[in-house]
Design an enzyme around this catalytic site. Sequence first.
Site, PDB file in Angstrom:
ATOM      1  N   LYS A  19      -7.409  -4.147 -12.517  1.00  0.00           N
ATOM      2  CA  LYS A  19      -7.981  -5.112 -11.563  1.00  0.00           C
ATOM      3  C   LYS A  19      -9.435  -4.739 -11.236  1.00  0.00           C
ATOM      4  CE  LYS A  19      -4.661  -4.598  -8.449  1.00  0.00           C
ATOM      5  NZ  LYS A  19      -3.686  -3.695  -9.119  1.00  0.00           N
ATOM      6  N   ARG A  97      -0.228  -8.354  -0.887  1.00  0.00           N
ATOM      7  CA  ARG A  97       0.645  -7.610  -1.786  1.00  0.00           C
ATOM      8  C   ARG A  97       2.118  -7.893  -1.496  1.00  0.00           C
ATOM      9  NH1 ARG A  97      -2.721  -3.095  -3.152  1.00  0.00           N
ATOM     10  NH2 ARG A  97      -1.785  -1.515  -4.438  1.00  0.00           N
ATOM     11  N   ARG A 136      -7.300   8.398 -15.502  1.00  0.00           N
ATOM     12  CA  ARG A 136      -8.145   7.668 -14.561  1.00  0.00           C
ATOM     13  C   ARG A 136      -8.869   8.591 -13.576  1.00  0.00           C
ATOM     14  NH1 ARG A 136      -6.321   2.336 -11.294  1.00  0.00           N
ATOM     15  NH2 ARG A 136      -4.767   3.568 -10.176  1.00  0.00           N
ATOM     16  N   ARG A 169      -7.155  10.076  -8.158  1.00  0.00           N
ATOM     17  CA  ARG A 169      -6.493   9.532  -6.976  1.00  0.00           C
ATOM     18  C   ARG A 169      -5.214  10.319  -6.743  1.00  0.00           C
ATOM     19  NH1 ARG A 169      -6.534   3.032  -7.071  1.00  0.00           N
ATOM     20  NH2 ARG A 169      -4.602   3.498  -5.981  1.00  0.00           N
TER      21      ARG A 169
HETATM   22  P1  AMP Z   1      -4.835   0.066  -4.610  1.00  0.00           P
HETATM   23  O1  AMP Z   1      -6.162   0.714  -4.774  1.00  0.00           O
HETATM   24  O2  AMP Z   1      -4.926  -1.416  -4.526  1.00  0.00           O
HETATM   25  O3  AMP Z   1      -3.834   0.524  -5.651  1.00  0.00           O
HETATM   26  O4  AMP Z   1      -4.260   0.553  -3.193  1.00  0.00           O
HETATM   27  C1  AMP Z   1      -3.996   1.927  -2.946  1.00  0.00           C
HETATM   28  C2  AMP Z   1      -2.956   2.061  -1.854  1.00  0.00           C
HETATM   29  O5  AMP Z   1      -3.444   1.498  -0.632  1.00  0.00           O
HETATM   30  C3  AMP Z   1      -1.653   1.365  -2.127  1.00  0.00           C
HETATM   31  O6  AMP Z   1      -0.796   2.137  -2.927  1.00  0.00           O
HETATM   32  C4  AMP Z   1      -1.109   1.195  -0.708  1.00  0.00           C
HETATM   33  O7  AMP Z   1      -0.593   2.404  -0.207  1.00  0.00           O
HETATM   34  C5  AMP Z   1      -2.377   0.869   0.070  1.00  0.00           C
HETATM   35  N1  AMP Z   1      -2.626  -0.587   0.089  1.00  0.00           N
HETATM   36  C6  AMP Z   1      -3.674  -1.249  -0.499  1.00  0.00           C
HETATM   37  N2  AMP Z   1      -3.578  -2.577  -0.303  1.00  0.00           N
HETATM   38  C7  AMP Z   1      -2.450  -2.763   0.418  1.00  0.00           C
HETATM   39  C8  AMP Z   1      -1.795  -3.910   0.912  1.00  0.00           C
HETATM   40  N3  AMP Z   1      -2.270  -5.150   0.685  1.00  0.00           N
HETATM   41  N4  AMP Z   1      -0.648  -3.732   1.607  1.00  0.00           N
HETATM   42  C9  AMP Z   1      -0.141  -2.512   1.843  1.00  0.00           C
HETATM   43  N5  AMP Z   1      -0.701  -1.383   1.395  1.00  0.00           N
HETATM   44  C10 AMP Z   1      -1.856  -1.496   0.681  1.00  0.00           C
END
Ligand code: AMP
Length: 226
Positions: A19, A97, A136, A169
């Site tokens: 993404k 999400r 990554r 990460r």
């Molecule tokens: P991402 O970078 O989008 O993979 O987000 C990293 C982490 O942030 C996820 O694994 C969740 O723990 C948290 N997170 C990000 N976006 C959301 C969301 N829309 N709802 C809940 N948790 C989120």
Amino acid sequence: MNLLRPARVLLLGAPGAGKGTQTSRLLKRFDLAALSSGDLLRRNIAEQTALGLKASAIIKQGGLLPDDVMVDVVSSELRALGWLGGDRSWLLDGFPRTRGQAQQLDAVLAATASQLNFVVQLKVPEEVILERIENRFVHVPSGRVYNLTYNPPKEAGKDDVTGEPLSRRPDDDPVTFRKRLAEYKALTEPLLEYYSRQAGVVFSVEGETSDIIYPQLEAEFVRRFT
Ligand code: AMP
């Protein structure tokens, strides 16, 4: 490239589907801005805000923050960015999400006639995703993502633009990552069905690499908005 009508895009895809990569390519090509909920949370963690402290523990375990918290933080950010109402074009990555988040976001957007008009599903085979995550690295302040195989940084371990250090990460370790993948399937994939009720909004694109996916996505974007 200027757009003929505002694009309000949601990018859906499993963690590791690319993404972030697709977003940065779209941003280079089109007059478009992006908001990543994960980047927003990671910035809060780096700045040790109250939200950051709460998010840190949950993210490390691969869990999701509560819907209400996410809706509040993203809605305030959308308001602050001036994306509600008006004719800006923007893209959301990582939010909504869950169905609850999608419903609440819809209400916020509908109130300003800024409904999503392009929901993109990135489909990447699971074995490709798992391999990708092992390699990554990210630059936390900007959200720039590197992959040691496909797009390594010019200098090992350093961000191309700022020269600052890259990091893994913590939620990319194999056990946590599998949990995030499972959560995606259970909670986020059903959003495709939710958005399919709006005719013609959902677009699915499939491929093993970002180079295969991007041209298809760009062509569709051109077709719809230029
Ligand atoms: P991402 O970078 O989008 O993979 O987000 C990293 C982490 O942030 C996820 O694994 C969740 O723990 C948290 N997170 C990000 N976006 C959301 C969301 N829309 N709802 C809940 N948790 C989120």
